[in-house]
Motif scaffolding. Structure first.
Motif, PDB file in Angstrom:
ATOM      1  N   CYS A 141       0.843  -1.201   0.000  1.00 44.23           N
ATOM      2  CA  CYS A 141       0.000   0.000   0.000  1.00 44.23           C
ATOM      3  C   CYS A 141       0.876   1.248   0.000  1.00 44.23           C
ATOM      4  O   CYS A 141       1.864   1.335   0.739  1.00 44.23           O
ATOM      5  CB  CYS A 141      -0.902  -0.012   1.233  1.00 44.23           C
ATOM      6  SG  CYS A 141      -1.767   1.545   1.550  1.00 44.23           S
ATOM      7  N   THR A 142       0.518   2.232  -0.832  1.00 51.44           N
ATOM      8  CA  THR A 142       1.325   3.448  -0.953  1.00 51.44           C
ATOM      9  C   THR A 142       0.704   4.664  -0.264  1.00 51.44           C
ATOM     10  O   THR A 142       1.271   5.760  -0.327  1.00 51.44           O
ATOM     11  CB  THR A 142       1.543   3.799  -2.443  1.00 51.44           C
ATOM     12  OG1 THR A 142       0.265   3.996  -3.069  1.00 51.44           O
ATOM     13  CG2 THR A 142       2.315   2.696  -3.157  1.00 51.44           C
ATOM     14  N   CYS A 143      -0.435   4.496   0.390  1.00 46.86           N
ATOM     15  CA  CYS A 143      -1.147   5.653   0.944  1.00 46.86           C
ATOM     16  C   CYS A 143      -0.276   6.478   1.901  1.00 46.86           C
ATOM     17  O   CYS A 143      -0.368   7.707   1.923  1.00 46.86           O
ATOM     18  CB  CYS A 143      -2.413   5.189   1.647  1.00 46.86           C
ATOM     19  SG  CYS A 143      -3.690   4.555   0.519  1.00 46.86           S
ATOM     20  N   ALA A 144       0.553   5.816   2.682  1.00 42.25           N
ATOM     21  CA  ALA A 144       1.377   6.532   3.647  1.00 42.25           C
ATOM     22  C   ALA A 144       2.472   7.360   2.985  1.00 42.25           C
ATOM     23  O   ALA A 144       3.094   8.210   3.635  1.00 42.25           O
ATOM     24  CB  ALA A 144       2.013   5.538   4.625  1.00 42.25           C
ATOM     25  N   TRP A 145       2.699   7.142   1.705  1.00 42.06           N
ATOM     26  CA  TRP A 145       3.771   7.839   1.002  1.00 42.06           C
ATOM     27  C   TRP A 145       3.250   8.995   0.155  1.00 42.06           C
ATOM     28  O   TRP A 145       4.030   9.721  -0.451  1.00 42.06           O
ATOM     29  CB  TRP A 145       4.536   6.848   0.110  1.00 42.06           C
ATOM     30  CG  TRP A 145       5.069   5.691   0.883  1.00 42.06           C
ATOM     31  CD1 TRP A 145       4.434   4.500   1.119  1.00 42.06           C
ATOM     32  CD2 TRP A 145       6.314   5.610   1.582  1.00 42.06           C
ATOM     33  NE1 TRP A 145       5.214   3.688   1.906  1.00 42.06           N
ATOM     34  CE2 TRP A 145       6.380   4.347   2.201  1.00 42.06           C
ATOM     35  CE3 TRP A 145       7.399   6.481   1.715  1.00 42.06           C
ATOM     36  CZ2 TRP A 145       7.461   3.932   2.956  1.00 42.06           C
ATOM     37  CZ3 TRP A 145       8.484   6.072   2.471  1.00 42.06           C
ATOM     38  CH2 TRP A 145       8.517   4.816   3.079  1.00 42.06           C
ATOM     39  N   ARG A 146       1.960   9.175   0.129  1.00 44.88           N
ATOM     40  CA  ARG A 146       1.373  10.224  -0.711  1.00 44.88           C
ATOM     41  C   ARG A 146       1.663  11.612  -0.149  1.00 44.88           C
ATOM     42  O   ARG A 146       1.419  11.880   1.021  1.00 44.88           O
ATOM     43  CB  ARG A 146      -0.149  10.020  -0.829  1.00 44.88           C
ATOM     44  CG  ARG A 146      -0.842  11.101  -1.652  1.00 44.88           C
ATOM     45  CD  ARG A 146      -2.222  10.659  -2.100  1.00 44.88           C
ATOM     46  NE  ARG A 146      -3.194  10.619  -1.035  1.00 44.88           N
ATOM     47  CZ  ARG A 146      -4.019  11.622  -0.728  1.00 44.88           C
ATOM     48  NH1 ARG A 146      -3.963  12.756  -1.411  1.00 44.88           N
ATOM     49  NH2 ARG A 146      -4.911  11.498   0.237  1.00 44.88           N
ATOM     50  N   ARG A 147       2.167  12.483  -1.005  1.00 44.41           N
ATOM     51  CA  ARG A 147       2.485  13.855  -0.605  1.00 44.41           C
ATOM     52  C   ARG A 147       1.928  14.814  -1.658  1.00 44.41           C
ATOM     53  O   ARG A 147       2.552  15.026  -2.702  1.00 44.41           O
ATOM     54  CB  ARG A 147       4.000  14.042  -0.479  1.00 44.41           C
ATOM     55  CG  ARG A 147       4.647  13.141   0.552  1.00 44.41           C
ATOM     56  CD  ARG A 147       6.158  13.302   0.531  1.00 44.41           C
ATOM     57  NE  ARG A 147       6.550  14.643   0.952  1.00 44.41           N
ATOM     58  CZ  ARG A 147       7.746  15.183   0.703  1.00 44.41           C
ATOM     59  NH1 ARG A 147       8.629  14.508  -0.001  1.00 44.41           N
ATOM     60  NH2 ARG A 147       8.038  16.392   1.128  1.00 44.41           N
ATOM     61  N   PRO A 148       0.752  15.382  -1.438  1.00 46.25           N
ATOM     62  CA  PRO A 148       0.156  16.289  -2.429  1.00 46.25           C
ATOM     63  C   PRO A 148       1.065  17.469  -2.768  1.00 46.25           C
ATOM     64  O   PRO A 148       1.841  17.936  -1.932  1.00 46.25           O
ATOM     65  CB  PRO A 148      -1.127  16.756  -1.737  1.00 46.25           C
ATOM     66  CG  PRO A 148      -1.460  15.639  -0.799  1.00 46.25           C
ATOM     67  CD  PRO A 148      -0.143  15.143  -0.290  1.00 46.25           C
ATOM     68  N   CYS A 149       0.977  17.912  -3.995  1.00 46.44           N
ATOM     69  CA  CYS A 149       1.777  19.030  -4.492  1.00 46.44           C
ATOM     70  C   CYS A 149       1.039  20.356  -4.302  1.00 46.44           C
ATOM     71  O   CYS A 149      -0.166  20.387  -4.061  1.00 46.44           O
ATOM     72  CB  CYS A 149       2.068  18.851  -5.980  1.00 46.44           C
ATOM     73  SG  CYS A 149       2.971  17.344  -6.418  1.00 46.44           S
ATOM     74  N   VAL A 150       1.770  21.429  -4.437  1.00 47.23           N
ATOM     75  CA  VAL A 150       1.174  22.760  -4.553  1.00 47.23           C
ATOM     76  C   VAL A 150       1.167  23.082  -6.042  1.00 47.23           C
ATOM     77  O   VAL A 150       2.222  23.155  -6.675  1.00 47.23           O
ATOM     78  CB  VAL A 150       1.985  23.808  -3.774  1.00 47.23           C
ATOM     79  CG1 VAL A 150       1.401  25.201  -4.013  1.00 47.23           C
ATOM     80  CG2 VAL A 150       2.001  23.470  -2.285  1.00 47.23           C
ATOM     81  N   SER A 151      -0.012  23.228  -6.621  1.00 47.19           N
ATOM     82  CA  SER A 151      -0.127  23.388  -8.066  1.00 47.19           C
ATOM     83  C   SER A 151      -1.130  24.475  -8.421  1.00 47.19           C
ATOM     84  O   SER A 151      -2.119  24.686  -7.710  1.00 47.19           O
ATOM     85  CB  SER A 151      -0.554  22.060  -8.711  1.00 47.19           C
ATOM     86  OG  SER A 151      -0.772  22.205 -10.094  1.00 47.19           O
ATOM     87  N   ASN A 152      -0.873  25.137  -9.535  1.00 46.88           N
ATOM     88  CA  ASN A 152      -1.808  26.125 -10.070  1.00 46.88           C
ATOM     89  C   ASN A 152      -2.589  25.579 -11.258  1.00 46.88           C
ATOM     90  O   ASN A 152      -3.191  26.341 -12.015  1.00 46.88           O
ATOM     91  CB  ASN A 152      -1.051  27.388 -10.492  1.00 46.88           C
ATOM     92  CG  ASN A 152      -0.475  28.132  -9.305  1.00 46.88           C
ATOM     93  OD1 ASN A 152      -1.134  28.298  -8.283  1.00 46.88           O
ATOM     94  ND2 ASN A 152       0.770  28.569  -9.428  1.00 46.88           N
ATOM     95  N   ALA A 153      -2.551  24.267 -11.412  1.00 49.16           N
ATOM     96  CA  ALA A 153      -3.302  23.609 -12.478  1.00 49.16           C
ATOM     97  C   ALA A 153      -4.477  22.848 -11.872  1.00 49.16           C
ATOM     98  O   ALA A 153      -4.469  22.482 -10.690  1.00 49.16           O
ATOM     99  CB  ALA A 153      -2.413  22.642 -13.256  1.00 49.16           C
TER     100      ALA A 153
END
Length: 250
Positions: free
Chosen positions: A46-58
């Motif tokens: 499982c990869t959920c613990a590794w998810r790191r959302p970005c800061v994006s203007n899209a």
């Protein structure tokens, strides 16, 4: 350290909805594997613990072909994992989503359909996105990139059967790189995984760091999926650990 608890995003919510209206369990290769409900990977990787959302203007909108959201091999969900302003809708030929139509009409966004230019009808085709940047800057609008999420045959059908998509300017890429999507390889070189296309979009929009982050996240997803397939010998837990570190170091 990885963060284990994160809020649900648009694809998670669409997955829950699609399951709620199913009359029978979705059956696919590996359907007996114990999977995480969110990343749909085997619990062991499982990869959920590794998810790191970005800061994006899209912003992105995934128009998903019926059961596509239920498929563990779907890479569209990876976009929603990282890009906060991501929307997801089920496609219908006869009853287009009112929420999708409202999003396309939202004055805060400038929508672009991301699709090969050879399929264009009367809409404007954009092959050099840098030419769009001055107009976007002047308008203050956020680019909303529409991705048709399904196998290639399904994506073409969605485009041809959806007049509201045919009115949008079309962002088309002439990529010389072959698709790296080892899970469901298309018959033609431009048939890339949805997350791969989104990475090209982010690069064109000027968010190279976010494009690289999505590439790393996609590579981890592919490696974990291949590792779970008993007949595949090319993936390894060591490689998965290396990719996890790449995700953390971005």
């Amino acid at each position: 350290m990885p963060v284990a608890e994160q809020s649900l995003h648009a694809v998670h919510r669409l997955f829950d909805y699609r399951q709620s209206i199913s009359t029978k369990p979705y059956a696919s290769r590996g359907n007996k594997v114990c999977r995480c409900r969110r990343c749909l990977l085997p619990a062991a990787v499982c990869t959920c613990a590794w998810r790191r959302p970005c800061v994006s203007n899209a912003a992105f909108a995934l128009v998903m072909y019926d059961s596509e959201v239920l498929k563990p091999s779907n890479s569209g969900r990876l976009i929603a994992d990282l890009i906060p302003d991501t929307h997801a809708f089920l496609w219908s030929r006869t009853e287009p989503s009112a929420e999708l139509l409202a999003l396309l009409a939202d004055s805060r966004y400038q929508a672009y359909l991301v699709f090969p230019g050879e399929y264009a009808l009367e809409q404007r085709v954009v092959e050099d996105f840098s030419s769009e940047l001055p107009q976007l800057a002047a308008s203050g609008k956020t680019p909303l990139f529409i991705l048709l999420d399904g196998c290639w045959r399904e994506a073409v059908k969605m485009f041809r059967k959806s007049p509201y998509l045919q009115q949008l300017p079309m962002l088309s890429f002439r990529s010389e790189a072959l698709a790296n999507y080892r899970l469901r390889k298309g018959k033609r070189d431009f048939q890339m995984g949805t997350a791969e296309v989104a990475s090209l979009v982010l690069e064109a929009w000027g968010e190279a760091d976010n494009a690289a982050a999505l590439d790393s996240w996609f590579n981890l997803f592919v490696e974990c999926t291949l590792w779970s397939r008993t007949q595949n010998k090319s993936a390894s837990l060591q490689r998965i650990a290396e990719l996890q570190q790449q995700v953390l170091q971005r």
